[in-house]
Design a protein around this motif. Sequence first.
Motif, mmCIF file in Angstrom:
data_model
loop_
_atom_site.group_PDB
_atom_site.id
_atom_site.type_symbol
_atom_site.label_atom_id
_atom_site.label_comp_id
_atom_site.label_asym_id
_atom_site.label_seq_id
_atom_site.Cartn_x
_atom_site.Cartn_y
_atom_site.Cartn_z
ATOM 1 N N CYS A 34 0.975 -7.780 6.246
ATOM 2 C CA CYS A 34 1.396 -9.099 5.742
ATOM 3 C C CYS A 34 2.844 -9.388 6.130
ATOM 4 N N CYS B 36 -6.905 -8.383 -0.002
ATOM 5 C CA CYS B 36 -6.407 -8.370 -1.385
ATOM 6 C C CYS B 36 -5.593 -9.607 -1.728
ATOM 7 N N ARG B 37 -5.262 -10.431 -0.716
ATOM 8 C CA ARG B 37 -4.514 -11.671 -0.974
ATOM 9 C C ARG B 37 -5.472 -12.848 -0.849
ATOM 10 N N PRO C 91 3.111 -6.340 -3.102
ATOM 11 C CA PRO C 91 3.626 -7.366 -2.201
ATOM 12 C C PRO C 91 4.365 -8.435 -3.005
ATOM 13 N N CYS D 218 -4.443 -3.278 -2.434
ATOM 14 C CA CYS D 218 -3.319 -3.256 -1.491
ATOM 15 C C CYS D 218 -3.044 -1.813 -1.087
ATOM 16 N N ILE D 219 -3.041 -1.571 0.225
ATOM 17 C CA ILE D 219 -2.836 -0.194 0.708
ATOM 18 C C ILE D 219 -1.424 0.006 1.269
ATOM 19 N N GLY D 220 -0.574 -1.008 1.120
ATOM 20 C CA GLY D 220 0.823 -0.853 1.539
ATOM 21 C C GLY D 220 1.008 -0.770 3.041
ATOM 22 N N CYS D 221 0.144 -1.423 3.788
ATOM 23 C CA CYS D 221 0.196 -1.291 5.256
ATOM 24 C C CYS D 221 1.251 -2.191 5.904
ATOM 25 N N HIS D 222 1.764 -3.182 5.163
ATOM 26 C CA HIS D 222 2.792 -4.113 5.659
ATOM 27 C C HIS D 222 2.300 -5.062 6.754
ATOM 28 N N CYS E 215 -4.033 -9.655 6.279
ATOM 29 C CA CYS E 215 -4.318 -8.547 5.351
ATOM 30 C C CYS E 215 -5.689 -7.938 5.634
ATOM 31 N N PRO E 216 -5.727 -6.643 5.957
ATOM 32 C CA PRO E 216 -7.008 -6.036 6.339
ATOM 33 C C PRO E 216 -7.933 -5.761 5.163
HETATM 34 FE FE1 SF4 Z 1 -1.167 -4.899 1.003
HETATM 35 FE FE2 SF4 Z 1 -2.663 -6.570 2.454
HETATM 36 FE FE3 SF4 Z 1 0.017 -6.532 2.722
HETATM 37 FE FE4 SF4 Z 1 -1.436 -4.472 3.660
HETATM 38 S S1 SF4 Z 1 -1.505 -6.602 4.388
HETATM 39 S S2 SF4 Z 1 0.479 -4.363 2.437
HETATM 40 S S3 SF4 Z 1 -3.074 -4.372 2.107
HETATM 41 S S4 SF4 Z 1 -1.124 -7.146 0.897
#
Ligand code: SF4
Length: 195
Positions: free
Chosen positions: A19, A140-141, A55, A13-17, A136-137
């Motif tokens: 999702c 990770c989900r 997340p 997860c890179i915290g890109c939001h 999610c790019p």
């Molecule tokens: Fe993390 Fe994927 Fe959400 Fe980006 S889209 S914050 S990588 S779970």
Amino acid sequence: VARFGMLIDLNTCIGCHACSVACKNEFDVPLGKFRDTVKYVEEGEYPKATRHFIPVLCNQCEDAPCLTACPTDAITRKPNGEVVIEEGDCNLNRFCMAACPYDAIYEDPQTKTASKCTFCEHRTSQGGQPACVEACPTGCRIFGDLDDPDSEISVKARQHELDVWKPEANTRPKVFYVDPRRALPLIAVDGVQVD
Ligand code: SF4
């Protein structure tokens, strides 16, 4: 029928939001409210500071406290295990919000009901993926049937040690995490979590 669950690998997860944005878009979630968001915790001090992205969403618990707390039986379980609030039966008494250990239920000012993530039941009951998973790019989900040993989620679950958020709540969550850096327990501590 299936027993749907989600596995989130915090390694990637890179915290890109993406999702949370996809979720907001899917459900027209009001400003300041979230069905799915990304919390983060920071550890250490410069130059050894690290930030972990986590997340969070409704855990679709097997023993869902919200479901038993609702006095109007507005919360039901769908065939594939999703816990869903039936808007027509909700009188916004907020018992579910108080019962949820994950703070996953919010008040929707548009519908004047309680609302939360449904694992995108409208999509997944038709064979689709939740909007957050699709967006999610990093992949990770992973979403799928926990009872199917050949599903992607079951295969990955067998390959890793899994954690859940707030195991002490005994809710039997169906959102699982790969969390080798042990970041997950930190967001349960008051004062540490950051939205
Ligand atoms: Fe993390 Fe994927 Fe959400 Fe980006 S889209 S914050 S990588 S779970």
